[in-house]
Write a protein that holds these residues in place. Structure first.
Motif, mmCIF file in Angstrom:
data_model
loop_
_atom_site.group_PDB
_atom_site.id
_atom_site.type_symbol
_atom_site.label_atom_id
_atom_site.label_comp_id
_atom_site.label_asym_id
_atom_site.label_seq_id
_atom_site.Cartn_x
_atom_site.Cartn_y
_atom_site.Cartn_z
ATOM 1 N N GLN A 178 0.784 -1.226 -0.072
ATOM 2 C CA GLN A 178 0.145 -0.013 0.015
ATOM 3 C C GLN A 178 0.878 1.444 -0.030
ATOM 4 O OE1 GLN A 178 -3.499 0.406 0.021
ATOM 5 N NE2 GLN A 178 -2.915 2.493 -0.483
ATOM 6 N N GLN A 179 1.898 1.011 0.809
ATOM 7 C CA GLN A 179 2.801 2.580 1.119
ATOM 8 C C GLN A 179 3.327 2.867 -0.491
ATOM 9 O OE1 GLN A 179 2.666 4.523 3.486
ATOM 10 N NE2 GLN A 179 0.963 3.049 4.063
ATOM 11 N N ASP A 198 1.208 3.938 -3.015
ATOM 12 C CA ASP A 198 0.928 5.319 -2.746
ATOM 13 C C ASP A 198 1.968 6.228 -3.122
ATOM 14 O OD1 ASP A 198 -1.674 4.642 -1.912
ATOM 15 O OD2 ASP A 198 -1.096 5.080 0.472
ATOM 16 N N VAL A 228 -0.135 8.072 -5.873
ATOM 17 C CA VAL A 228 -0.624 8.860 -5.369
ATOM 18 C C VAL A 228 -0.115 10.214 -4.806
ATOM 19 C CG1 VAL A 228 -2.193 9.392 -3.099
ATOM 20 C CG2 VAL A 228 -2.560 6.978 -4.165
ATOM 21 N N ASN A 261 4.673 8.627 2.822
ATOM 22 C CA ASN A 261 4.515 7.392 2.957
ATOM 23 C C ASN A 261 6.102 6.610 3.131
ATOM 24 O OD1 ASN A 261 2.792 8.314 0.509
ATOM 25 N ND2 ASN A 261 1.883 6.581 1.906
#
Length: 189
Positions: free
Chosen positions: A155-156, A159, A163, A169
């Motif tokens: 997820q990190q 991102d 993102v 992050n």
């Protein structure tokens, strides 16, 4: 017949103290139009001759950009922190938090000199990784650690790549690494 009385208990002193200090820092920041948040509760590259630089190296974990940032971090802190504090003890947990604050503060100054870091996210992710090690037995790596690390790191990294926001992050990852290393170090003791 015994009377039943309800009392509040300060059951997790480190966790609760971080919560209340962070709440105080947020309110103080709002009262000073962000001055204290910048001067005390954010870390950024500054002269080592500035005494507040050393305060910021640790104090940045108490600062938050606003209520949503504060609530997101504090809800997780209040859920994950108390059981870890009970398992490892307040002093040990405080040591892990201080090490993580210092590591993320130094990394911020070295790797991202043009920006500031604030918030307890690194601490929260340190606690999450530490909690995934809690069931370790006979030197075997818990599957929960592998799954949490894979999902969390995935997820990190997603991102970071896709993102565009003001979320640090990389420092989340650094906090997670600190929690894992600290967990193994505490386990060996």
């Amino acid at each position: 017949m015994k009377k039943s009385t309800l009392k509040l208990q300060y059951n997790a002193p480190v966790t609760l103290s971080i919560f209340f200090l962070s709440l105080f820092a947020l309110l103080l920041g709002q009262a000073t139009s962000g001055w204290t948040t910048t001067q005390l509760f954010s870390v950024y590259r500054a002269s080592p001759l500035d005494p507040l630089f050393y305060v910021r190296l640790f104090g940045h974990v108490l600062g938050h950009a606003g209520w949503e940032h504060f609530l997101n971090n504090m809800l997780l802190l209040l859920v994950v922190g108390p059981p870890l504090e009970e398992k490892y003890g307040s002093r040990t947990l405080l040591t892990g938090i201080a090490i993580t604050a210092l590591v993320t503060g130094i990394l911020q100054c070295v790797l991202f000199p043009g920006s500031a870091l604030l918030g307890a996210s690194g601490i929260v992710f340190m606690l999450i990784m530490l909690s995934s090690l809690a069931g370790m037995r006979n030197g075997a790596i818990p599957l929960t650690l592998v799954l949490v690390a894979a999902l969390y790191l995935g997820q990190q990294i997603y991102d970071i790549v896709f993102v565009q926001d003001n979320v640090a992050n990389f420092m989340h990852i650094a906090g997670g690494v600190c929690g894992t290393v600290f967990g193994f170090a505490v386990r060996k003791r």
